[in-house]
Scaffold this active site. Structure first.
Site, PDB file in Angstrom:
ATOM      1  N   GLU A   6      17.332  -6.571  -8.219  1.00  0.00           N
ATOM      2  CA  GLU A   6      18.171  -6.017  -7.153  1.00  0.00           C
ATOM      3  C   GLU A   6      17.261  -5.462  -6.081  1.00  0.00           C
ATOM      4  O   GLU A   6      16.214  -4.894  -6.404  1.00  0.00           O
ATOM      5  CB  GLU A   6      19.047  -4.863  -7.670  1.00  0.00           C
ATOM      6  CG  GLU A   6      20.204  -5.280  -8.509  1.00  0.00           C
ATOM      7  CD  GLU A   6      20.069  -4.772  -9.931  1.00  0.00           C
ATOM      8  OE1 GLU A   6      19.275  -3.845 -10.166  1.00  0.00           O
ATOM      9  OE2 GLU A   6      20.749  -5.319 -10.808  1.00  0.00           O
TER      10      GLU A   6
ATOM     11  N   TYR B 208      10.288 -12.047  -2.277  1.00  0.00           N
ATOM     12  CA  TYR B 208      10.995 -12.692  -3.388  1.00  0.00           C
ATOM     13  C   TYR B 208      11.375 -14.137  -3.034  1.00  0.00           C
ATOM     14  O   TYR B 208      11.256 -15.034  -3.877  1.00  0.00           O
ATOM     15  CB  TYR B 208      12.249 -11.883  -3.765  1.00  0.00           C
ATOM     16  CG  TYR B 208      11.945 -10.456  -4.184  1.00  0.00           C
ATOM     17  CD1 TYR B 208      10.852 -10.165  -4.993  1.00  0.00           C
ATOM     18  CD2 TYR B 208      12.738  -9.398  -3.752  1.00  0.00           C
ATOM     19  CE1 TYR B 208      10.557  -8.857  -5.371  1.00  0.00           C
ATOM     20  CE2 TYR B 208      12.458  -8.090  -4.126  1.00  0.00           C
ATOM     21  CZ  TYR B 208      11.368  -7.824  -4.935  1.00  0.00           C
ATOM     22  OH  TYR B 208      11.084  -6.538  -5.296  1.00  0.00           O
TER      23      TYR B 208
HETATM   24  C1  LIG Z   1       7.718  -4.893  -0.994  1.00  0.00           C
HETATM   25  C2  LIG Z   1       6.291  -4.644  -1.480  1.00  0.00           C
HETATM   26  C3  LIG Z   1       6.293  -4.507  -3.001  1.00  0.00           C
HETATM   27  C4  LIG Z   1       5.428  -5.858  -1.095  1.00  0.00           C
HETATM   28  O1  LIG Z   1       4.123  -5.664  -1.624  1.00  0.00           O
HETATM   29  P1  LIG Z   1       2.839  -6.253  -0.908  1.00  0.00           P
HETATM   30  O2  LIG Z   1       1.723  -6.271  -1.896  1.00  0.00           O
HETATM   31  O3  LIG Z   1       2.611  -5.548   0.356  1.00  0.00           O
HETATM   32  O4  LIG Z   1       3.310  -7.740  -0.608  1.00  0.00           O
HETATM   33  P2  LIG Z   1       2.370  -9.019  -0.453  1.00  0.00           P
HETATM   34  O5  LIG Z   1       1.160  -8.640   0.333  1.00  0.00           O
HETATM   35  O6  LIG Z   1       2.137  -9.628  -1.792  1.00  0.00           O
HETATM   36  O7  LIG Z   1       3.267  -9.949   0.461  1.00  0.00           O
HETATM   37  C5  LIG Z   1       3.811 -11.173   0.017  1.00  0.00           C
HETATM   38  C6  LIG Z   1       4.853 -11.637   1.027  1.00  0.00           C
HETATM   39  O8  LIG Z   1       5.910 -10.702   1.110  1.00  0.00           O
HETATM   40  C7  LIG Z   1       6.386 -10.608   2.478  1.00  0.00           C
HETATM   41  N1  LIG Z   1       6.090  -9.285   3.004  1.00  0.00           N
HETATM   42  C8  LIG Z   1       5.459  -8.270   2.359  1.00  0.00           C
HETATM   43  N2  LIG Z   1       5.405  -7.172   3.139  1.00  0.00           N
HETATM   44  C9  LIG Z   1       6.024  -7.490   4.304  1.00  0.00           C
HETATM   45  C10 LIG Z   1       6.311  -6.776   5.491  1.00  0.00           C
HETATM   46  N3  LIG Z   1       5.940  -5.484   5.652  1.00  0.00           N
HETATM   47  N4  LIG Z   1       6.974  -7.419   6.477  1.00  0.00           N
HETATM   48  C11 LIG Z   1       7.354  -8.698   6.330  1.00  0.00           C
HETATM   49  N5  LIG Z   1       7.112  -9.443   5.224  1.00  0.00           N
HETATM   50  C12 LIG Z   1       6.465  -8.842   4.214  1.00  0.00           C
HETATM   51  C13 LIG Z   1       5.606 -11.665   3.240  1.00  0.00           C
HETATM   52  O9  LIG Z   1       6.341 -12.874   3.137  1.00  0.00           O
HETATM   53  C14 LIG Z   1       4.327 -11.747   2.432  1.00  0.00           C
HETATM   54  O10 LIG Z   1       3.657 -12.962   2.572  1.00  0.00           O
HETATM   55  P3  LIG Z   1       2.532 -13.164   3.724  1.00  0.00           P
HETATM   56  O11 LIG Z   1       1.654 -11.927   3.704  1.00  0.00           O
HETATM   57  O12 LIG Z   1       1.846 -14.406   3.308  1.00  0.00           O
HETATM   58  O13 LIG Z   1       3.310 -13.248   5.008  1.00  0.00           O
HETATM   59  C15 LIG Z   1       5.663  -3.401  -0.821  1.00  0.00           C
HETATM   60  O14 LIG Z   1       5.864  -3.466   0.578  1.00  0.00           O
HETATM   61  C16 LIG Z   1       6.224  -2.079  -1.335  1.00  0.00           C
HETATM   62  O15 LIG Z   1       5.707  -1.500  -2.273  1.00  0.00           O
HETATM   63  N6  LIG Z   1       7.307  -1.627  -0.667  1.00  0.00           N
HETATM   64  C17 LIG Z   1       7.962  -0.333  -1.085  1.00  0.00           C
HETATM   65  C18 LIG Z   1       8.630  -0.450  -2.431  1.00  0.00           C
HETATM   66  C19 LIG Z   1       9.617  -1.599  -2.464  1.00  0.00           C
HETATM   67  O16 LIG Z   1      10.292  -1.892  -1.490  1.00  0.00           O
HETATM   68  N7  LIG Z   1       9.701  -2.243  -3.657  1.00  0.00           N
HETATM   69  C20 LIG Z   1      10.630  -3.323  -3.869  1.00  0.00           C
HETATM   70  C21 LIG Z   1      11.918  -2.784  -4.386  1.00  0.00           C
HETATM   71  S1  LIG Z   1      13.089  -4.082  -4.778  1.00  0.00           S
END
Ligand SMILES: CC(C)(COP(=O)(O)OP(=O)(O)OC[C@H]1O[C@@H](n2cnc3c(N)ncnc32)[C@H](O)[C@@H]1OP(=O)(O)O)[C@@H](O)C(=O)NCCC(=O)NCCS
EC number: 2.3.1.266
Length: 159
Positions: free
Chosen positions: A111, A123
């Site tokens: 979710e 995702y």
């Molecule tokens: C969502 C989260 C887990 C992503 O982690 P991350 O390590 O930064 O993500 P990644 O670097 O592996 O990114 C993979 C892909 O996700 C997407 N993405 C990640 N962060 C993004 C951002 N700020 N804006 C747009 N796309 C994003 C992109 O498609 C990215 O691919 P790309 O870098 O090749 O364009 C992180 O931002 C986070 O911890 N957010 C707060 C907690 C949260 O929202 N958890 C999920 C709850 S369901």
């Protein structure tokens, strides 16, 4: 000098000693963070898989999954703000999807907040698709926000 990406040394099992560091990530990253008890409960549940990704041996991200029969559920994932957008969440999830396939799981569910477009993009990139909505599932300020339900079918050929 090693790049940021190569400094992500390891994905390993979360331990009780990691809970303070994991809580710091959770508090910094999430809108409505879990408390320490949530993480300790997960660590004590044999059906849960709790992992950390470390940078220079310090937790920079975590992933918590539950596994029931042939279903895996992503319960929580967060990356420390300083280490976001370095491919860490993708790596954690790719490893989890590979492990689930290897263990003959058929589907992974999660979710996500309707407003959390960055997580939804992550995702989708990994093969998840929207399969439903839970109305007013999350707290947001004084009100609520819908959860988008997503699934990744492990038999559909997504890598
Ligand atoms: C969502 C989260 C887990 C992503 O982690 P991350 O390590 O930064 O993500 P990644 O670097 O592996 O990114 C993979 C892909 O996700 C997407 N993405 C990640 N962060 C993004 C951002 N700020 N804006 C747009 N796309 C994003 C992109 O498609 C990215 O691919 P790309 O870098 O090749 O364009 C992180 O931002 C986070 O911890 N957010 C707060 C907690 C949260 O929202 N958890 C999920 C709850 S369901």
């Amino acid at each position: 000098m090693a790049s940021d990406r190569t400094r992500v040394a390891a994905i390993r099992a979360m331990e009780l000693e990691d809970v303070d560091a994991v809580m710091a990530i959770e508090t910094a990253a999430q809108l409505t963070p879990w408390n320490g008890t949530h993480f300790c409960d997960c660590l004590g549940n044999a059906n849960y898989l709790c992992q950390v990704a470390t940078v220079d041996d310090v937790p920079a991200a975590f992933l918590i999954l539950s596994r029931i029969l042939d279903e895996t559920h992503v319960l929580n994932i967060a990356v420390a703000p300083a280490w976001q957008r370095h491919g860490i969440a993708r790596r954690l999830l790719q490893q989890a999807l590979s492990a689930a396939r290897a263990d003959a799981m058929t589907v992974v569910y999660l979710e996500v907040r309707e407003s959390n477009q960055s997580a939804q993009a992550l995702y989708r990139q990994l093969g998840f698709e929207v399969c439903g909505v839970r109305k007013n599932y999350y707290r947001k300020g004084d009100g609520h926000e819908n959860a988008v339900l997503m699934q990744c079918l492990l038999t559909s050929g997504h890598k």
